[in-house]
Design an enzyme around this catalytic site. Structure first.
Site, short mmCIF file in Angstrom:
data_model
loop_
_atom_site.label_atom_id
_atom_site.label_comp_id
_atom_site.label_asym_id
_atom_site.label_seq_id
_atom_site.Cartn_x
_atom_site.Cartn_y
_atom_site.Cartn_z
N GLU A 1 8.95 16.25 15.54
CA GLU A 1 9.44 16.04 14.18
C GLU A 1 8.73 17.01 13.24
OE1 GLU A 1 8.10 12.60 11.77
OE2 GLU A 1 10.24 12.15 11.61
N LYS B 1 0.88 -1.18 0.00
CA LYS B 1 0.00 0.00 0.00
C LYS B 1 0.91 1.22 0.00
CE LYS B 1 -1.89 2.99 1.89
NZ LYS B 1 -1.75 4.41 1.47
N CYS C 1 13.68 10.72 7.19
CA CYS C 1 13.50 10.33 8.59
C CYS C 1 14.81 10.41 9.35
CB CYS C 1 12.98 8.91 8.67
SG CYS C 1 14.15 7.76 7.95
N GLU D 1 9.40 1.28 11.08
CA GLU D 1 10.40 2.34 10.95
C GLU D 1 9.61 3.65 11.01
OE1 GLU D 1 13.62 -0.06 8.20
OE2 GLU D 1 12.89 1.89 7.55
N1 LIG Z 1 12.22 5.32 10.23
C1 LIG Z 1 12.31 5.34 8.91
O1 LIG Z 1 13.14 4.65 8.28
C2 LIG Z 1 11.39 6.25 8.15
C3 LIG Z 1 11.62 6.39 6.78
C4 LIG Z 1 10.78 7.26 6.06
C5 LIG Z 1 9.75 7.96 6.68
N2 LIG Z 1 9.57 7.80 8.01
C6 LIG Z 1 8.53 8.56 8.69
O2 LIG Z 1 7.35 8.65 7.87
C7 LIG Z 1 6.69 9.89 8.09
C8 LIG Z 1 6.43 10.56 6.76
O3 LIG Z 1 5.74 9.64 5.92
P1 LIG Z 1 4.14 9.69 5.78
O4 LIG Z 1 3.64 11.09 6.02
O5 LIG Z 1 3.75 8.99 4.53
O6 LIG Z 1 3.67 8.81 7.02
P2 LIG Z 1 2.16 8.43 7.35
O7 LIG Z 1 2.23 7.68 8.61
O8 LIG Z 1 1.25 9.60 7.25
O9 LIG Z 1 1.71 7.42 6.16
C9 LIG Z 1 2.51 6.30 5.85
C10 LIG Z 1 1.63 5.29 5.16
O10 LIG Z 1 0.68 4.79 6.10
C11 LIG Z 1 -0.63 4.82 5.52
N3 LIG Z 1 -1.57 4.94 6.64
C12 LIG Z 1 -1.93 6.07 7.29
N4 LIG Z 1 -2.79 5.78 8.30
C13 LIG Z 1 -2.97 4.41 8.27
C14 LIG Z 1 -3.75 3.49 9.03
N5 LIG Z 1 -4.50 3.89 10.05
N6 LIG Z 1 -3.70 2.16 8.71
C15 LIG Z 1 -2.94 1.74 7.68
N7 LIG Z 1 -2.18 2.56 6.91
C16 LIG Z 1 -2.20 3.88 7.21
C17 LIG Z 1 -0.57 5.99 4.58
O11 LIG Z 1 -1.61 5.91 3.63
C18 LIG Z 1 0.82 5.82 3.99
O12 LIG Z 1 0.79 4.86 2.96
C19 LIG Z 1 7.63 10.71 8.95
O13 LIG Z 1 7.21 10.65 10.30
C20 LIG Z 1 8.98 9.99 8.82
O14 LIG Z 1 9.79 10.16 9.96
C21 LIG Z 1 10.37 6.97 8.77
N1 LIG Z 2 15.43 2.87 5.35
C1 LIG Z 2 16.38 3.63 4.76
C2 LIG Z 2 16.30 4.99 4.68
C3 LIG Z 2 15.31 5.76 5.33
C4 LIG Z 2 15.12 7.05 4.98
C5 LIG Z 2 14.18 7.86 5.65
O1 LIG Z 2 13.63 8.85 5.19
C6 LIG Z 2 17.55 2.98 4.15
O2 LIG Z 2 18.50 3.67 3.77
O3 LIG Z 2 17.49 1.73 4.05
#
Ligand SMILES: NC(=O)c1ccc[n+]([C@@H]2O[C@H](COP(=O)([O-])OP(=O)(O)OC[C@H]3O[C@@H](n4cnc5c(N)ncnc54)[C@H](O)[C@@H]3O)[C@@H](O)[C@H]2O)c1
Ligand SMILES: N/C(=C\C=C\C=O)C(=O)O
Length: 494
Positions: free
Chosen positions: A398, A187, A297, A263
């Protein structure tokens, strides 16, 4: 049929279920917008609950079809072919990723797309070289027994992805999931559906059995995301996204006791000691703050600088920030747009909050003047603050934008306490030429990943993930096998 089909109105982006592309069965769709211009460039077909159920059923059926009967060597060969086909179609993936995210082409071409292939190749290597475990056991009757483990796929894995590195982060999960013999239902974020849909063409081109890889488009609650994580035939859920979303998904995973790999968010600190190589620190931290317009992130949103070099560091960072010109076309290209108007409002809200709380804006703090095709894009200025308190909102929450607060410190103990004073635990970076201090302070960071004199250097064999509100579990190299396989220990009396 392909992942997208052009129509008089606009390009449509389709679901990919059981090896075929299809619209949503309830006829729902939503706009696909280019963040660099703010204009609609596509129409995404939303998967209904029935469509999601079909995708999960197809994934489940594939486990007992040709895919489930393949040897590891046959599976590895197919997965390596996926990597090669992504590389052959790199331009198509680049166009799709840039259309969805608005990010400058050189960011996607150097990071997003190459990692899309590398993530498959990496885990093909891991599963073909990973040793097993066995023990020769002395038994109470004076005899012997042989204990050994076998690893089996978990089953149907739900892969729920974010929008900041759509192909990279989706394949970081799909690669190991398939390498271990699972099947997946992806998804993608509603903001960035294209590359996940396009990967379906690659799967068909390499002969991946149908049902192994599926894509359902939609949102979270009351849409494809929730339908997927609530489906009882999903055996495990791997999610990358906001911490709050993770908490909602975790509640769904509890029903049926499904395993999760998370993550999540972060509020990553950087520590710059007075003996740091300033060229290295400014280069690394300006990337860490402004790469992908701060939508990383692992990005840095709070920097602690030892007092004797505080003013010099701030001046150097300000000069670097002003070099990141908002826009993606022409020779100014570096700082792309934020992903959406909604996210830009969120970031601008933090820009306002910083000033309300007494911060001094060193550079930026608003919306840039942009004319032409990008005038409608979701751009903000690269922004630095000083005179921020460690406890201020912009230093604790964040933001996920091109900004950071810079705070002076006087001692190693003080700065370790400041850096660790957060609910998150994703990553940190330490900048010093005193390597015993570098090793010591890095080990004192309560994070999943700590860089010393570097940032975002990635060896895909290493453990990757966060603690606290930043996630659950580690993925990367053999660590991914712990999530994507179930182990059976077999004890044979000899
Ligand atoms: N730790 C990591 O490696 C990492 C990497 C990239 C992004 N992030 C985090 O992601 C966030 C930004 O991405 P975003 O805005 O897309 O995140 P988000 O949580 O808003 O959405 C992520 C995904 O989850 C889905 N989603 C939302 N609510 C849901 C629910 N209740 N049930 C199932 N699916 C659901 C969304 O449609 C989307 O596909 C930031 O907080 C960032 O820190 C973390
Ligand atoms: N998970 C990884 C990166 C995450 C990036 C976050 O925005 C990766 O490098 O494998």
């Amino acid at each position: 049929m392909t992942s997208t089909s052009s129509s008089p109105v606009t390009e449509t982006i389709l679901n990919f279920i059981d090896g075929s592309y299809r619209k949503g069965s309830e006829g729902k769709s939503f706009p696909n917008v280019n963040p660099a211009t703010g204009s609609q460039i596509g129409l995404v077909h939303e998967a209904s609950q029935a469509d999601v159920a079909d995708a999960v059923a197809a994934a489940k059926a594939a486990l007992t079809g040709p895919w489930g009967k393949m040897t590891t060597a046959e599976r590895v060969k197919l997965i390596a072919a996926v990597a090669t086909e992504i590389e052959r179609r790199a331009d198509d993936f680049l166009a799709a990723e840039v259309a969805d995210t608005g990010k400058p082409r050189h960011v996607a071409s150097h990071i997003d797309i190459p990692r899309g292939a590398a993530n498959f190749r990496m885990f093909a290597d891991v599963v073909s070289t990973m040793p097993g475990e066995s023990f020769n056991t002395s038994t109470p009757d004076g005899g012997q027994a042989l204990n050994y483990t076998v690893r089996k796929p978990k089953g149907v894995v739900a892969v729920v992805c974010p929008w900041n590195f759509p192909l990279l982060l989706m394949t970081w999960k799909v690669g190991p999931a398939l390498a271990c013999g699972n099947t997946v239902v992806v998804k993608p974020s509603e903001e960035t559906p294209r590359t996940a849909a396009l990967l379906g063409e690659v799967m068909n081109a390499v002969g991946m059995p149908k049902g192994v890889y599926n894509v359902v488009h939609g949102f979270g609650p009351g849409s494809a995301g929730e339908f997927l994580t609530s489906n009882p035939d999903v055996d495990a859920i791997t999610f990358t996204g906001e911490t709050g979303t993770g908490q909602a998904i975790m509640q769904k995973a509890a029903i049926g006791v499904r395993d999760i790999s998370f993550e999540l968010g972060g509020k990553n600190p950087a520590i710059v000691f007075a003996d740091a190589d300033l060229d290295k620190a400014v280069e690394g931290l300006s990337r860490s703050v402004f790469l992908n317009t701060g939508q990383v992130c692992l990005g840095t949103e709070r920097v602690y600088v030892e007092r004797p070099i505080f003013d010099a560091f701030v001046a150097r960072m300000a000069a670097a920030a002003q070099g990141f010109k908002p826009g993606v076309t022409g020779d100014r290209a570096y700082l792309g747009p934020l992903i959406s108007a909604e996210h830009r409002e969120k970031v601008l809200g933090y820009y306002r909050r910083a000033v309300e709380d007494g911060a001094t804006v060193v550079t930026g703090g608003g919306v840039p003047e942009i004319s032409g095709a990008e005038a409608g894009g979701f751009f903000v200025e690269p922004t630095l603050w000083i005179d921020v308190a460690h406890g201020d909102t912009v230093m604790r929450e964040e933001i996920f934008g091109p900004c950071c607060g810079i705070v002076p410190f006087d001692s190693e103990d003080e700065v370790i306490a400041l850096a660790n004073d957060t609910v998150y635990g994703l990553c940190a970076s330490i900048w010093t030429e005193n390597m015993s201090r570098g090793h010591r302070v890095a080990a004192a960071m309560d994070v999943g990943v700590c860089w010393v004199n570097s940032w975002f250097l990635r060896d895909l064999r290493t453990a990757f993930g966060g603690s606290g509100h930043s996630g659950i579990g580690r993925e990367g190299g053999v660590h991914s096998l712990e999530f994507y396989t179930e182990i059976t220990n077999i004890c044979v009396k000899l």
